[in-house]
Design an enzyme around this catalytic site. Structure first.
Site: not given
Ligand code: NAD
Ligand code: TYD
Length: 349
Positions: A130-132, A155, A159
């Protein structure tokens, strides 16, 4: 080629699995997922019966299980997405993030290295991050691949740690690795405790839409199929040992994004313009809330020719349509545990 995709039942993982199963019929795709609250096999119902797809229920924290699974299937490559992914949950339960994101990743690295030892160079470990990890920006600037890591939430710290371990296995043991760091994703199958799907669900049900603080935090949003396409390009054409940033060139203040979504949903639901904006409710800010993320993906664009395929307005419109057409999916995942999470997170504020 046999590819192990971890976390394939989650939001982004399910889009990656679908893309690879459909686009590469000659590959065998194995989806290893623990099925936590965030994992949902309904996300993959359309590919579940394909000959080149196998689901493995398992936990990456369980090293013995990983060892058996690698012995049994002899994977050529790993695309690692499994993670605990929600910042708010990391604030209330940080250890769960250490177990899965740090220890789970190190278990996978160890297992891959041991099983691939005789011909490491013929294998690949692709880590999705992630970019975070780069921390929080002020009003100016963007994250590049050279930006120093500065994670601030449990988080992002977990990561960042996993990224460091992946690079350590590359430098120390010669494991072929690639890493990508992506901005916020949105789109179908997004679990409705993250901002966009939570807001869609609440607007649909005419419930308050919670905006943290003043809604001034900025995120760079990318349509999830575009992230899956970037992972495909980097997996096949990226350079081993390199990092690629992936972003949508699409920065929005949370409040402006929610207003856009309210107006779009008023239009789609046939409500008078302005009605859903009345649902916007300012709530207590997130602890340590990162102000702004913005990602420079010029390396990926210039070297590998990737670019986002939709504008935000198009992607958001498709996303809202998907949620309005998949109310059963939404109702399934918002029952049970979700209800108690929601009450804890919002009602007690
Ligand atoms: P998500 O939470 O929707 O899915 C995570 C999946 O991992 C789920 O299916 C869960 O069951 C599985 N999981 C969790 N713990 C596990 C374990 N111990 N063993 C096996 N499986 C396990 O997450 P996402 O949003 O799809 O993110 C996927 C990846 O991309 C993550 O690594 C996250 O850090 C990265 N990412 C997410 C975002 C975003 O905006 N969502 C952005 C950049 C990077
Ligand atoms: P989120 O979807 O949790 O992603 P991330 O924190 O990984 O960027 O949140 C996106 C942005 O929205 C973040 O600045 C937090 C804000 N947010 C709210 O304002 N209200 C909400 O109920 C949630 C879940 C997030």
């Amino acid at each position: 080629m046999k590819i192990l995709i971890t976390g394939g039942a989650g939001f982004i993982g399910s889009h990656v699995v679908r893309l690879f199963v459909n686009k590469y019929p000659s590959y065998q795709i194995f989806n290893l997922d623990k099925l936590t609250y965030a994992g949902n096999l309904a996300n993959l119902a359309d590919v579940a019966d394909r000959e080149n797809y196998t689901f493995l229920k398992g936990d990456i924290v369980d090293a013995a299980y990983l060892d058996e699974t690698f012995s049994k299937y002899n994977f050529d490559a790993v695309i690692h997405l499994a993670a605990e992914s929600h910042v708010d949950r990391s604030i209330s339960d940080p250890l769960a993030f250490v177990y899965t994101n740090v220890i789970g990743t190190v278990n996978l690295l160890n297992t891959a290295r041991r099983h691939w030892a005789s011909n490491l160079q013929d294998h690949l470990f692709y880590h999705v991050s992630t970019d975070e990890v780069y921390g929080s920006l002020g009003a100016e600037g963007m994250f590049t691949e050279e930006t120093a890591y500065d994670p601030r939430s449990p988080y992002s710290a977990s990561k960042a740690s996993s990224d460091h371990f992946v690079r350590a296995w590359y430098h120390t043991y010669g494991l072929p690795v690639k890493i990508s760091n992506c901005s916020n994703n949105y789109g179908p199958n997004h679990f409705p405790e993250k901002l966009i799907p939570l807001a869609i669900n609440n607007i649909r049900n005419e419930k308050p839409v919670p905006v943290y603080g003043k809604g001034e935090n900025v995120r760079d949003w990318l349509y999830v199929p575009d992230h899956a396409r970037a992972i495909d390009v980097i997996f096949h054409e990226g350079k081993v040992g390199e990092t690629y940033n992936i972003g949508g060139v699409n920065e929005w203040k949370n409040l402006e994004l929610i207003e856009l979504l309210c107006d779009l949903m008023d239009e789609k639901l046939g409500r008078p313009q302005g009605r859903s904006r009345q649902l916007i409710t300012f709530v207590k800010d997130r602890a340590g809330h990162d102000l702004r993320y913005a990602i420079d993906s010029s390396k990926l664009m210039n070297e590998l020719g990737w670019e986002p395929s939709v504008t935000f307005e198009e992607g958001l419109s498709k996303t809202v349509d998907w949620y309005l057409q998949n109310t059963e999916w939404l109702e399934n995942v918002t029952s049970g545990n979700y209800q108690s999470y929601y009450e804890q997170q919002y009602v007690s504020r």
